[in-house]
Design a protein around this motif. Structure first.
Motif, PDB file in Angstrom:
ATOM      1  N   THR A   3      85.471  49.889   8.736  1.00 25.76           N
ATOM      2  CA  THR A   3      86.289  50.516   9.769  1.00 25.76           C
ATOM      3  C   THR A   3      85.713  51.865  10.162  1.00 25.76           C
ATOM      4  O   THR A   3      86.423  52.826  10.392  1.00 25.76           O
ATOM      5  CB  THR A   3      87.736  50.684   9.280  1.00 25.76           C
ATOM      6  OG1 THR A   3      87.721  51.439   8.049  1.00 25.76           O
ATOM      7  CG2 THR A   3      88.412  49.358   9.035  1.00 25.76           C
ATOM      8  N   ASN A   4      84.367  51.965  10.252  1.00 21.86           N
ATOM      9  CA  ASN A   4      83.743  53.226  10.603  1.00 21.86           C
ATOM     10  C   ASN A   4      84.220  53.748  11.941  1.00 21.86           C
ATOM     11  O   ASN A   4      84.227  54.954  12.192  1.00 21.86           O
ATOM     12  CB  ASN A   4      82.211  53.077  10.638  1.00 21.86           C
ATOM     13  CG  ASN A   4      81.629  52.934   9.245  1.00 21.86           C
ATOM     14  OD1 ASN A   4      82.236  53.388   8.275  1.00 21.86           O
ATOM     15  ND2 ASN A   4      80.477  52.303   9.134  1.00 21.86           N
ATOM     16  N   LEU A   6      87.035  54.027  12.938  1.00 21.63           N
ATOM     17  CA  LEU A   6      88.212  54.857  12.753  1.00 21.63           C
ATOM     18  C   LEU A   6      87.849  56.324  12.639  1.00 21.63           C
ATOM     19  O   LEU A   6      88.657  57.198  12.896  1.00 21.63           O
ATOM     20  CB  LEU A   6      88.978  54.431  11.491  1.00 21.63           C
ATOM     21  CG  LEU A   6      89.539  53.013  11.464  1.00 21.63           C
ATOM     22  CD1 LEU A   6      90.320  52.813  10.183  1.00 21.63           C
ATOM     23  CD2 LEU A   6      90.411  52.738  12.668  1.00 21.63           C
ATOM     24  N   LEU A   7      86.613  56.615  12.209  1.00 20.47           N
ATOM     25  CA  LEU A   7      86.209  57.990  11.985  1.00 20.47           C
ATOM     26  C   LEU A   7      85.542  58.591  13.212  1.00 20.47           C
ATOM     27  O   LEU A   7      85.216  59.773  13.226  1.00 20.47           O
ATOM     28  CB  LEU A   7      85.259  58.056  10.781  1.00 20.47           C
ATOM     29  CG  LEU A   7      85.822  57.431   9.497  1.00 20.47           C
ATOM     30  CD1 LEU A   7      84.813  57.563   8.371  1.00 20.47           C
ATOM     31  CD2 LEU A   7      87.141  58.072   9.102  1.00 20.47           C
ATOM     32  N   SER A   9      85.434  59.888  17.106  1.00 21.73           N
ATOM     33  CA  SER A   9      86.446  60.643  17.822  1.00 21.73           C
ATOM     34  C   SER A   9      86.323  60.499  19.332  1.00 21.73           C
ATOM     35  O   SER A   9      85.274  60.795  19.906  1.00 21.73           O
ATOM     36  CB  SER A   9      86.331  62.135  17.466  1.00 21.73           C
ATOM     37  OG  SER A   9      86.442  62.315  16.068  1.00 21.73           O
ATOM     38  N   ALA A  31      92.640  48.947  13.198  1.00 23.84           N
ATOM     39  CA  ALA A  31      93.199  50.142  12.563  1.00 23.84           C
ATOM     40  C   ALA A  31      94.502  49.841  11.834  1.00 23.84           C
ATOM     41  O   ALA A  31      94.902  50.589  10.931  1.00 23.84           O
ATOM     42  CB  ALA A  31      93.432  51.233  13.607  1.00 23.84           C
ATOM     43  N   ASN A 268      97.813  57.542   9.570  1.00 25.59           N
ATOM     44  CA  ASN A 268      97.503  57.494   8.140  1.00 25.59           C
ATOM     45  C   ASN A 268      96.419  58.531   7.894  1.00 25.59           C
ATOM     46  O   ASN A 268      96.091  59.314   8.794  1.00 25.59           O
ATOM     47  CB  ASN A 268      97.072  56.078   7.706  1.00 25.59           C
ATOM     48  CG  ASN A 268      95.880  55.560   8.500  1.00 25.59           C
ATOM     49  OD1 ASN A 268      95.008  56.330   8.912  1.00 25.59           O
ATOM     50  ND2 ASN A 268      95.829  54.260   8.731  1.00 25.59           N
ATOM     51  N   ASP A 269      95.846  58.577   6.708  1.00 18.07           N
ATOM     52  CA  ASP A 269      94.886  59.639   6.403  1.00 18.07           C
ATOM     53  C   ASP A 269      93.670  59.591   7.328  1.00 18.07           C
ATOM     54  O   ASP A 269      93.232  60.631   7.849  1.00 18.07           O
ATOM     55  CB  ASP A 269      94.437  59.546   4.945  1.00 18.07           C
ATOM     56  CG  ASP A 269      95.545  59.948   3.974  1.00 18.07           C
ATOM     57  OD1 ASP A 269      96.515  60.593   4.430  1.00 18.07           O
ATOM     58  OD2 ASP A 269      95.441  59.613   2.783  1.00 18.07           O
ATOM     59  N   ASP A 270      93.098  58.391   7.537  1.00 21.77           N
ATOM     60  CA  ASP A 270      91.920  58.280   8.401  1.00 21.77           C
ATOM     61  C   ASP A 270      92.250  58.638   9.847  1.00 21.77           C
ATOM     62  O   ASP A 270      91.505  59.364  10.508  1.00 21.77           O
ATOM     63  CB  ASP A 270      91.350  56.855   8.345  1.00 21.77           C
ATOM     64  CG  ASP A 270      90.615  56.564   7.046  1.00 21.77           C
ATOM     65  OD1 ASP A 270      90.162  57.543   6.400  1.00 21.77           O
ATOM     66  OD2 ASP A 270      90.490  55.388   6.676  1.00 21.77           O
ATOM     67  N   ARG A 273      92.762  62.383  10.313  1.00 28.72           N
ATOM     68  CA  ARG A 273      91.496  63.129  10.416  1.00 28.72           C
ATOM     69  C   ARG A 273      90.897  62.971  11.810  1.00 28.72           C
ATOM     70  O   ARG A 273      90.328  63.919  12.366  1.00 28.72           O
ATOM     71  CB  ARG A 273      90.512  62.644   9.348  1.00 28.72           C
ATOM     72  CG  ARG A 273      90.828  63.161   7.956  1.00 28.72           C
ATOM     73  CD  ARG A 273      89.685  62.930   7.000  1.00 28.72           C
ATOM     74  NE  ARG A 273      89.495  61.508   6.705  1.00 28.72           N
ATOM     75  CZ  ARG A 273      90.105  60.872   5.727  1.00 28.72           C
ATOM     76  NH1 ARG A 273      90.971  61.522   4.951  1.00 28.72           N
ATOM     77  NH2 ARG A 273      89.880  59.592   5.511  1.00 28.72           N
ATOM     78  N   LYS A 274      91.001  61.771  12.369  1.00 27.31           N
ATOM     79  CA  LYS A 274      90.481  61.548  13.709  1.00 27.31           C
ATOM     80  C   LYS A 274      91.262  62.372  14.726  1.00 27.31           C
ATOM     81  O   LYS A 274      90.672  62.974  15.631  1.00 27.31           O
ATOM     82  CB  LYS A 274      90.556  60.055  14.064  1.00 27.31           C
ATOM     83  CG  LYS A 274      89.894  59.708  15.387  1.00 27.31           C
ATOM     84  CD  LYS A 274      89.816  58.203  15.579  1.00 27.31           C
ATOM     85  CE  LYS A 274      89.148  57.859  16.900  1.00 27.31           C
ATOM     86  NZ  LYS A 274      89.036  56.410  17.115  1.00 27.31           N
TER      87      LYS A 274
END
Length: 311
Positions: A3-4, A6-7, A9, A31, A268-270, A273-274
């Motif tokens: 799920t890269n 997701l990071l 932007s 996601a 969620n956490d990921d 961060r995004k």
């Protein structure tokens, strides 16, 4: 599962997990997916909703299983057939029983079309988008709506506003807000809640692109800082998602001071961060409608103080 994406932007892209029910093709945003499992034994729960097959316990966590065939009006699969994919949204883990998973496709939100009104009535539709892949159509399913129809407490908690006490000394109608939300039902609920709090000067759009176009029009007219004091945006929307919309606002020298709240079932956490990487000022999950007004109040107050200081 990789799920890269997701990071990354503000790319305005997503990954769609394509799956099959009977002879038809459906999709879900990767996601939302935690894992995919072969069929597991399910323990029925007496007097549960007819769409709920029961519960099972992978790795010491009890998870409810929803029969997606029943939700979509198909006959059951033969016993023991199919797959489960486990989702996480609105801080809830849920498994969905499907026929088969076909693969993952990376696509632009621009390629996802909004269903027309014949299949997207706000009170009954479970389709949020339609995507053409090769020689067939993939219908993107509104899994949040399916779960909230089964258990309304998992959805937008409008009841949180019942005890809300409006500050009569604060005229929130003087603070224009921009709202981007593709679900007609959720859009109406959000508007109703904001109106109840006194935010009546609302500009509501069905996707990030329409909201961004509005912001650009106001920028061109030289009034954007007066015509928008805060943005509330969903993440998943056809044409332009909330992360891309937020990034465009925060990358714009004229608009970047305008606060942006990401209001989504996906936090969620990921994803958090995004959201931080694209400059979001606050991020809330959709059940937290009561916290949304508090977040708007705080950000609008800071924004208006900064505007006054700069003028």
């Amino acid at each position: 599962m990789d799920t890269n994406i997701l990071l990354e932007s503000g790319t305005n892209e997503l990954e769609i997990l394509e799956f099959k029910i009977a002879d038809n093709y459906y999709g879900i945003n990767v996601a939302k997916i935690r894992e995919i499992l072969t069929y597991q034994h399910v323990t029925p729960v007496p007097n549960s909703h007819p769409f709920v097959e029961g519960i099972f316990m992978p790795r010491d966590t009890i998870i409810s299983v929803i029969n997606l065939r029943k939700c979509l009006g198909y006959e059951d699969l033969p016993a023991g057939k199919g797959l489960f994919f486990i989702t996480n949204f609105n801080n809830l883990n849920t498994a969905f029983h499907v026929d088969e998973v076909l693969g993952i496709h990376r696509v632009s939100w621009e390629a996802i079309n909004t269903p027309d009104s014949t299949i997207s009535a706000e009170d009954s539709a479970v389709a949020t988008g339609v995507l053409k892949l090769d020689d067939h159509l993939v219908v993107i399913i509104d899994f949040e709506k399916i779960v909230s129809n089964i258990n309304p407490e998992t959805g937008l908690k409008v009841s949180d506003m019942d005890s809300y006490q409006k500050d009569e000394e604060k005229d929130r109608s003087k603070s224009p807000l921009v709202v981007a939300e593709d679900s007609p039902l959720l859009s109406k609920l959000i508007v109703d809640c904001l109106n109840k709090a006194g935010y009546t000067n609302l500009h509501v759009f069905p996707n990030g692109k329409d909201a961004w176009d509005y912001m650009c029009e106001k920028k061109e007219a030289g009034t954007v800082l007066n015509d928008c004091h805060c943005i509330i945006t969903d993440i998943e929307m056809p044409q332009m998602d909330g992360h891309r919309f937020c990034k465009l606002v925060k990358d714009d020298e004229k608009m970047r001071a305008i606060p942006v709240i990401i209001f989504s079932s996906l936090i969620n956490d990921d994803i958090r961060r995004k959201g931080e990487s694209v400059g979001a000022d606050a991020q809330l999950t959709k059940p937290e409608i009561g916290k949304l007004v508090d977040a708007i109040d705080g950000l609008v107050d800071k924004y208006e103080d900064a505007r006054k200081a700069a003028s």
